[in-house]
Design an enzyme around this catalytic site. Sequence first.
Site, mmCIF file in Angstrom:
data_model
loop_
_atom_site.group_PDB
_atom_site.id
_atom_site.type_symbol
_atom_site.label_atom_id
_atom_site.label_comp_id
_atom_site.label_asym_id
_atom_site.label_seq_id
_atom_site.Cartn_x
_atom_site.Cartn_y
_atom_site.Cartn_z
ATOM 1 N N GLU A 13 -9.276 -2.291 -9.711
ATOM 2 C CA GLU A 13 -9.699 -2.389 -8.300
ATOM 3 C C GLU A 13 -10.973 -1.594 -8.015
ATOM 4 O OE1 GLU A 13 -6.147 -1.499 -6.008
ATOM 5 O OE2 GLU A 13 -4.977 -2.963 -7.133
ATOM 6 N N ASN A 57 -9.213 -5.182 -13.965
ATOM 7 C CA ASN A 57 -8.095 -5.772 -13.226
ATOM 8 C C ASN A 57 -8.326 -5.630 -11.719
ATOM 9 O OD1 ASN A 57 -5.285 -6.817 -13.303
ATOM 10 N ND2 ASN A 57 -4.697 -4.824 -12.477
ATOM 11 N N HIS A 90 -1.640 -11.222 -5.925
ATOM 12 C CA HIS A 90 -0.752 -10.866 -4.803
ATOM 13 C C HIS A 90 -1.031 -11.855 -3.671
ATOM 14 C CE1 HIS A 90 0.756 -7.314 -6.766
ATOM 15 N NE2 HIS A 90 -0.476 -6.911 -7.021
ATOM 16 N N GLU A 140 -0.272 -9.492 -11.905
ATOM 17 C CA GLU A 140 0.620 -8.857 -10.912
ATOM 18 C C GLU A 140 1.138 -9.886 -9.899
ATOM 19 O OE1 GLU A 140 -1.128 -5.354 -9.114
ATOM 20 O OE2 GLU A 140 -2.087 -4.732 -10.984
ATOM 21 N N ASP A 195 2.876 -12.026 -7.278
ATOM 22 C CA ASP A 195 3.986 -12.144 -6.333
ATOM 23 C C ASP A 195 3.467 -12.888 -5.105
ATOM 24 O OD1 ASP A 195 2.604 -10.044 -5.006
ATOM 25 O OD2 ASP A 195 4.101 -8.535 -5.539
HETATM 26 O O1 G3I Z 1 6.543 9.410 -6.742
HETATM 27 C C1 G3I Z 1 6.703 9.595 -5.340
HETATM 28 C C2 G3I Z 1 7.949 10.360 -5.044
HETATM 29 O O2 G3I Z 1 7.834 11.651 -5.584
HETATM 30 C C3 G3I Z 1 8.152 10.415 -3.527
HETATM 31 O O3 G3I Z 1 9.354 11.062 -3.233
HETATM 32 C C4 G3I Z 1 8.167 9.006 -2.950
HETATM 33 C C5 G3I Z 1 8.323 8.998 -1.426
HETATM 34 O O4 G3I Z 1 7.406 8.151 -0.814
HETATM 35 O O5 G3I Z 1 6.966 8.376 -3.278
HETATM 36 C C6 G3I Z 1 6.779 8.244 -4.681
HETATM 37 O O6 G3I Z 1 5.545 7.594 -4.888
HETATM 38 C C7 G3I Z 1 5.544 6.207 -4.648
HETATM 39 C C8 G3I Z 1 5.123 5.524 -5.942
HETATM 40 O O7 G3I Z 1 4.963 4.136 -5.732
HETATM 41 C C9 G3I Z 1 6.142 5.723 -7.064
HETATM 42 O O8 G3I Z 1 7.382 5.179 -6.691
HETATM 43 C C10 G3I Z 1 4.512 5.909 -3.566
HETATM 44 O O9 G3I Z 1 4.967 6.427 -2.328
HETATM 45 C C11 G3I Z 1 4.279 4.419 -3.451
HETATM 46 O O10 G3I Z 1 3.180 4.202 -2.567
HETATM 47 C C12 G3I Z 1 3.931 3.859 -4.813
HETATM 48 O O11 G3I Z 1 3.736 2.467 -4.665
HETATM 49 C C13 G3I Z 1 3.146 1.816 -5.764
HETATM 50 C C14 G3I Z 1 1.763 1.304 -5.383
HETATM 51 O O12 G3I Z 1 1.206 0.599 -6.486
HETATM 52 C C15 G3I Z 1 0.814 2.426 -5.007
HETATM 53 O O13 G3I Z 1 -0.409 1.911 -4.660
HETATM 54 C C16 G3I Z 1 4.018 0.643 -6.130
HETATM 55 O O14 G3I Z 1 5.287 1.119 -6.592
HETATM 56 C C17 G3I Z 1 3.350 -0.193 -7.227
HETATM 57 O O15 G3I Z 1 4.098 -1.369 -7.443
HETATM 58 C C18 G3I Z 1 1.948 -0.562 -6.757
HETATM 59 O O16 G3I Z 1 1.317 -1.324 -7.771
HETATM 60 C C19 G3I Z 1 -0.018 -1.735 -7.484
HETATM 61 C C20 G3I Z 1 -0.757 -1.810 -8.814
HETATM 62 O O17 G3I Z 1 -0.649 -0.582 -9.506
HETATM 63 C C21 G3I Z 1 -2.210 -2.179 -8.614
HETATM 64 N N1 G3I Z 1 -2.348 -3.388 -7.832
HETATM 65 C C22 G3I Z 1 -1.612 -3.444 -6.590
HETATM 66 C C23 G3I Z 1 -0.130 -3.107 -6.827
HETATM 67 C C24 G3I Z 1 0.673 -3.228 -5.545
HETATM 68 O O18 G3I Z 1 0.257 -2.283 -4.600
#
Ligand code: G3I
Length: 320
Positions: free
Chosen positions: A131, A172, A208, A238, A240
């Site tokens: 990105e 990507n 997405h 990715e 969905d």
């Molecule tokens: O690890 C913390 C944890 O310690 C905390 O308690 C919790 C409470 O909010 O948050 C946890 O972090 C979360 C993290 O995922 C791990 O679970 C974040 O809040 C959450 O925002 C994060 O979301 C991820 C997102 O990327 C972040 O931008 C999604 O799971 C993940 O599927 C998503 O994947 C991205 C790709 O990497 C890039 N392209 C877009 C795609 C979808 O957004």
Amino acid sequence: AGLDTSAVALGKLYFGTATDNPELTDTAYVTQLNNTDDFGQITPGNSQKWDATEPSQNTFTFTNGDVIADLAEANGQKLRCHNLVWYNQLPSWVSSGTWTNATLLAAMKNHITNVVTHYKGQCYAWDVVNEGLADDGTYRDNIFYQYIGEAYIPIAFATAAAADPDVKLYYNDYNIEYAGAKSTAAQNIVKLIKSYGAKIDGVGLQGHFIVGSTPSQSSQASNMAAFAALGVEVAITELDIRMTLPSTDALLAQQKTDYAGTVAACAQTSACVGVTIWDWTDKYSWVPSTFSGQGAACPWDENLVKKPAYTGILTALGGT
Ligand code: G3I
């Protein structure tokens, strides 16, 4: 036959899914994740990102990433490694650090070298830069761009290649799945990397999408051809396809059509090596927490039951 078996029969390398560490305590979830008839490839959704792997400078933690890499190896599934340089999920020592061109470059190279070396031999591909573009096709104004300029991109690729000459190196991004300013800019990134004498093997088209406004099969296929003409492979990395909730039979039918068209674009394009869905069940999709009121984006529902989209994908892969 399942999704991966059908994809491989068609000449693709894999059909796969993202997963994440917290989900691995759900035994019904893991049973399907381990089903190699459907999934020949997995991607860690979070645990190889910078905040997970280098939470403080030059201290590396690979525990969670290794869990998923080891699972892929035990299952004989390919691993797409994700990701090395991204503006999001950076530890605060990077995002709020005091940097110069030289110090941020050194920190970026050190991160890439350590992470790629640790996973050497385990990844089919690395998403090296994730990105790096804004939706208008200009560079995303991230910290790397601010201190290093566009050169951070080819330097990241050259550093990854030096650490593992065999792994495929990908750029990507999203909204590059159809022709437009952002896709053109991603094509220019391929040319930029090559102009520096560095290697890029592939471009990841995230996918997405939204039910009813997913780009057509033909527009996705012609866009893939534009990348292939530059000498790189492509993958849908990715996928969905979300909807405004609640899900209805009509929305599920349109979602099936949208999944089928997207997967068919890859199926018809020899340069497209595979498709990865961004988790397989609505139970663990990232969508509802990001887009309020939207969801049901995956081919299996929150009870781990296949939706019409599953059959749409299977048919697009020539399976029955
Ligand atoms: O690890 C913390 C944890 O310690 C905390 O308690 C919790 C409470 O909010 O948050 C946890 O972090 C979360 C993290 O995922 C791990 O679970 C974040 O809040 C959450 O925002 C994060 O979301 C991820 C997102 O990327 C972040 O931008 C999604 O799971 C993940 O599927 C998503 O994947 C991205 C790709 O990497 C890039 N392209 C877009 C795609 C979808 O957004």
